[in-house]
Design a protein around this motif. Sequence first.
Motif, PDB file in Angstrom:
ATOM      1  N   PHE A 168       0.633  -1.424  -0.140  1.00 24.56           N
ATOM      2  CA  PHE A 168       0.167  -0.330   0.057  1.00 24.56           C
ATOM      3  C   PHE A 168       0.677   1.259   0.159  1.00 24.56           C
ATOM      4  CE2 PHE A 168      -2.700   3.537   1.798  1.00 24.56           C
ATOM      5  CZ  PHE A 168      -3.837   3.158   0.835  1.00 24.56           C
ATOM      6  N   GLY A 169       2.438   0.804   0.168  1.00 29.28           N
ATOM      7  CA  GLY A 169       2.848   2.240   0.366  1.00 29.28           C
ATOM      8  C   GLY A 169       3.718   2.520  -0.772  1.00 29.28           C
ATOM      9  N   GLY A 170       3.881   1.109  -1.109  1.00 25.31           N
ATOM     10  CA  GLY A 170       5.220   1.881  -2.186  1.00 25.31           C
ATOM     11  C   GLY A 170       6.213   0.726  -2.148  1.00 25.31           C
ATOM     12  N   GLN A 171       6.658   0.136  -0.463  1.00 28.07           N
ATOM     13  CA  GLN A 171       7.433  -0.196  -0.549  1.00 28.07           C
ATOM     14  C   GLN A 171       7.343  -1.818  -0.653  1.00 28.07           C
ATOM     15  OE1 GLN A 171       8.205   0.497   4.413  1.00 28.07           O
ATOM     16  NE2 GLN A 171       6.425   1.006   4.743  1.00 28.07           N
ATOM     17  N   TYR A 172       7.602  -1.996  -1.842  1.00 26.51           N
ATOM     18  CA  TYR A 172       7.702  -3.766  -2.730  1.00 26.51           C
ATOM     19  C   TYR A 172       8.888  -4.131  -2.111  1.00 26.51           C
ATOM     20  CZ  TYR A 172       3.569  -0.710  -4.671  1.00 26.51           C
ATOM     21  OH  TYR A 172       2.789  -0.181  -5.165  1.00 26.51           O
ATOM     22  N   ALA A 173      10.327  -3.816  -1.825  1.00 23.92           N
ATOM     23  CA  ALA A 173      11.490  -4.002  -1.477  1.00 23.92           C
ATOM     24  C   ALA A 173      10.957  -4.646   0.135  1.00 23.92           C
ATOM     25  CB  ALA A 173      12.788  -3.305  -1.453  1.00 23.92           C
ATOM     26  N   LYS A 174      10.267  -3.844   0.182  1.00 26.28           N
ATOM     27  CA  LYS A 174       9.969  -5.279   1.994  1.00 26.28           C
ATOM     28  C   LYS A 174       8.963  -6.308   2.148  1.00 26.28           C
ATOM     29  CE  LYS A 174      11.006  -1.274   5.558  1.00 26.28           C
ATOM     30  NZ  LYS A 174      10.022  -0.785   6.210  1.00 26.28           N
ATOM     31  N   THR A 175       8.578  -6.125   1.015  1.00 28.24           N
ATOM     32  CA  THR A 175       7.248  -7.677   0.820  1.00 28.24           C
ATOM     33  C   THR A 175       7.947  -8.753   0.448  1.00 28.24           C
ATOM     34  OG1 THR A 175       5.816  -5.609   0.041  1.00 28.24           O
ATOM     35  CG2 THR A 175       4.610  -8.292  -0.841  1.00 28.24           C
ATOM     36  N   LYS A 176       9.036  -8.175  -0.781  1.00 30.97           N
ATOM     37  CA  LYS A 176       9.556  -9.071  -0.809  1.00 30.97           C
ATOM     38  C   LYS A 176      10.453 -10.098  -0.015  1.00 30.97           C
ATOM     39  CE  LYS A 176      11.058  -6.848  -5.025  1.00 30.97           C
ATOM     40  NZ  LYS A 176      11.236  -5.759  -5.932  1.00 30.97           N
ATOM     41  N   LEU A 177      11.645  -9.001   1.078  1.00 28.64           N
ATOM     42  CA  LEU A 177      11.847  -9.905   2.025  1.00 28.64           C
ATOM     43  C   LEU A 177      11.330 -10.585   2.634  1.00 28.64           C
ATOM     44  CD1 LEU A 177      14.752  -6.739   2.857  1.00 28.64           C
ATOM     45  CD2 LEU A 177      14.775  -9.320   1.232  1.00 28.64           C
ATOM     46  N   LEU A 178       9.706  -9.983   2.616  1.00 35.76           N
ATOM     47  CA  LEU A 178       8.697 -10.746   3.992  1.00 35.76           C
ATOM     48  C   LEU A 178       8.921 -11.860   3.164  1.00 35.76           C
ATOM     49  CD1 LEU A 178       7.440 -10.467   7.016  1.00 35.76           C
ATOM     50  CD2 LEU A 178       5.399  -9.471   5.983  1.00 35.76           C
ATOM     51  N   VAL A 179       8.276 -12.385   1.730  1.00 34.87           N
ATOM     52  CA  VAL A 179       7.318 -12.787   1.450  1.00 34.87           C
ATOM     53  C   VAL A 179       7.957 -13.855   0.333  1.00 34.87           C
ATOM     54  CG1 VAL A 179       5.131 -13.666   0.114  1.00 34.87           C
ATOM     55  CG2 VAL A 179       5.249 -12.032   1.702  1.00 34.87           C
ATOM     56  N   THR A 180       8.823 -14.420   0.795  1.00 35.24           N
ATOM     57  CA  THR A 180       9.651 -15.613  -0.637  1.00 35.24           C
ATOM     58  C   THR A 180       8.676 -16.577  -0.862  1.00 35.24           C
ATOM     59  OG1 THR A 180      10.265 -16.816   1.293  1.00 35.24           O
ATOM     60  CG2 THR A 180      11.545 -14.385   1.065  1.00 35.24           C
ATOM     61  N   ARG A 181       9.482 -17.258  -1.653  1.00 38.69           N
ATOM     62  CA  ARG A 181       8.890 -18.505  -2.195  1.00 38.69           C
ATOM     63  C   ARG A 181       9.225 -19.657  -1.852  1.00 38.69           C
ATOM     64  NH1 ARG A 181       6.428 -17.079  -7.336  1.00 38.69           N
ATOM     65  NH2 ARG A 181       6.725 -15.311  -7.874  1.00 38.69           N
ATOM     66  N   GLU A 182       9.689 -19.816  -1.037  1.00 39.17           N
ATOM     67  CA  GLU A 182       9.988 -20.457   0.355  1.00 39.17           C
ATOM     68  C   GLU A 182       8.943 -20.623   0.935  1.00 39.17           C
ATOM     69  OE1 GLU A 182      13.819 -20.173  -2.124  1.00 39.17           O
ATOM     70  OE2 GLU A 182      12.850 -18.838  -0.669  1.00 39.17           O
ATOM     71  N   LYS A 183       9.027 -19.500   1.527  1.00 43.99           N
ATOM     72  CA  LYS A 183       7.845 -19.137   2.640  1.00 43.99           C
ATOM     73  C   LYS A 183       6.308 -19.397   2.222  1.00 43.99           C
ATOM     74  CE  LYS A 183       7.832 -16.691   6.161  1.00 43.99           C
ATOM     75  NZ  LYS A 183       8.245 -16.481   7.560  1.00 43.99           N
ATOM     76  N   LEU A 184       6.049 -19.538   0.825  1.00 44.50           N
ATOM     77  CA  LEU A 184       5.254 -19.429   0.566  1.00 44.50           C
ATOM     78  C   LEU A 184       4.655 -21.322   0.244  1.00 44.50           C
ATOM     79  CD1 LEU A 184       4.905 -17.076  -2.473  1.00 44.50           C
ATOM     80  CD2 LEU A 184       3.627 -17.143  -1.313  1.00 44.50           C
ATOM     81  N   ASP A 185       5.718 -21.999   0.687  1.00 44.67           N
ATOM     82  CA  ASP A 185       5.259 -23.260   0.503  1.00 44.67           C
ATOM     83  C   ASP A 185       5.666 -23.986   1.599  1.00 44.67           C
ATOM     84  OD1 ASP A 185       6.705 -23.800  -1.632  1.00 44.67           O
ATOM     85  OD2 ASP A 185       8.788 -23.995  -1.429  1.00 44.67           O
ATOM     86  N   THR A 186       5.203 -22.875   2.321  1.00 42.96           N
ATOM     87  CA  THR A 186       4.985 -24.059   4.089  1.00 42.96           C
ATOM     88  C   THR A 186       2.686 -23.024   4.601  1.00 42.96           C
ATOM     89  OG1 THR A 186       5.116 -21.448   4.891  1.00 42.96           O
ATOM     90  CG2 THR A 186       7.122 -23.055   5.262  1.00 42.96           C
TER      91      THR A 186
END
Length: 542
Positions: A168-186
């Motif tokens: 929402f705030g345009g902090q897309y780099a932080k989103t990419k650090l928070l949500v990784t493909r490995e995290k999604l597997d869980t």
Amino acid sequence: MNREEKEEKSVLLDKGKELFISGRPQDAIGIYRQILDKDPEFAPALFEEGKAWHVLGDHGKARSLLEKASSGGPPQAEVSILLAKTYRALGFFRKAQDILIRLKEKDPDDPEIDRELDWIYQDEYTGLPSVSEFIGKYGETVREYEKRAGENPENRKVLAHLAQLYNFGGQYAKTKLLVTREKLDTFSEERFFRNKLLNELEIAEGKTVLESKVRSLAVTLSNRCNLDCIMCLTSKVNWDLPEPVIGEIVDLFPCLERIMWQGGEVFALPYFTELLKKAFRHPNLKQRIVTNGLLITPELAGLLVKNNVELTFSVDGVTKEVYEKIRRGGDFEKLKGVLRRISEIRKQNESRMVLNLNVAVMKSNYRQLEGFLDFAKEYGFNFVCLMPIHIHLKTPEDIFTNRDEEALDFIRKLAPRLEKTARSYGIRLENRLPHSSQVSGNETGGKKKKGIEKPGQFLKKFLCHIPWQQLTIDYDGTVRPDCLCFPEKSAGDLKKTPSLSGIWNNEVMQEYRKRIIEGSINDFCSPFCLSGLIEESHLKIP
């Protein structure tokens, strides 16, 4: 104050409490008024009267009394908790949350505080109904969710909401650090949260072809209606959503976080109630219904209130004469009866239902604009949206494209007073009327809202996330990201190809996403959005 006066107040206060407990809050208010007429600052009476108004559903009056009761020094916990509940009922989630967090610091084990916080945290709209307040406290909100994510990294709700806040705030780099493909597997076994997190990651990555499924749908089920409104275009086209697409939508329920049902009139459709019940089986799916309300039976009213549906009534007159002139075939007294019934059930169930009022403004009703806010207050509406009628109607009722200067001047001068009244009533007002919001500003302190001056400024901060999250099925079967998008930029036609999945990643949807990423939107997106008339929270679907 002498001893006799103290004793008299104590006796009256006890009498009021007895009346309240016996189910007579209105009579109790009369007793509390006797006390406050003599001593307007007497906090116990202010609290008790505020509690009575809260139970009666007049949260604006309750708020005023409870704020006063808590202003004379450190408030008691019960006063603060009730004030927080009142703020929540009015949609001021941030205010409610601030109170509850302060209380929890003092008493971390109070279950009532935890329950109230849960009511707020489970709502994906936390902090957003008051848009200016949210944006003003955006950094604080992010830090709060970062703290909660740090305390419990496996909390999927917090993780998903934090990713959404970053984007929402345009902090897309932080989103990419928070949500990784490995995290999604869980999250492989949890379709809803996996899809939401994947979608936020794809927004942050600037993907134009998405693996994630649509998260939000606005669905015109049919043009069949019990009314023949003078400004309605839908009746000019025969449309019923094809059965295969209905099945496709049901299959999407586990991934959806919101769906808006509209018509025609949805309650005129024999299958609609069963469709609602299927959606109720999915706790993460929030439903919004747009209706004229006249076909809502007592049984339906109970079902809607108890399931916390967001209900939007389309009402275009606050007197019988104007309402029934515009909504031909309507019955104003019947409408008010339905609204009274819903109000009563909401009070009985302490419902979290959000009640919205949509007003199509035209020549026949623009002089009633102030009356719509009084109407909204009387029947417990949380939100009022003022919008112009459809520009393609080419009718004398269209005061905007026809440039009815008398009407435009009236609306322009009235706009600041409408905003002030809405704030005093605890009602959120969204004014989409040309030449009113642009002049006065909506929630901007009277300053003119700025539109897009340099598209390049959005190269790093997307203007709009809707094409990554939503599809809207229009009254003629065409599909676009949002109802505000240009009709001629339709992404598909379900009359010709009944498949939503075939539209989701087609060339037109990719073009929407690509244009927003590149910032080449001035000749592509709606002037409503580009002018600043539409709140950022709508464009980002928080």
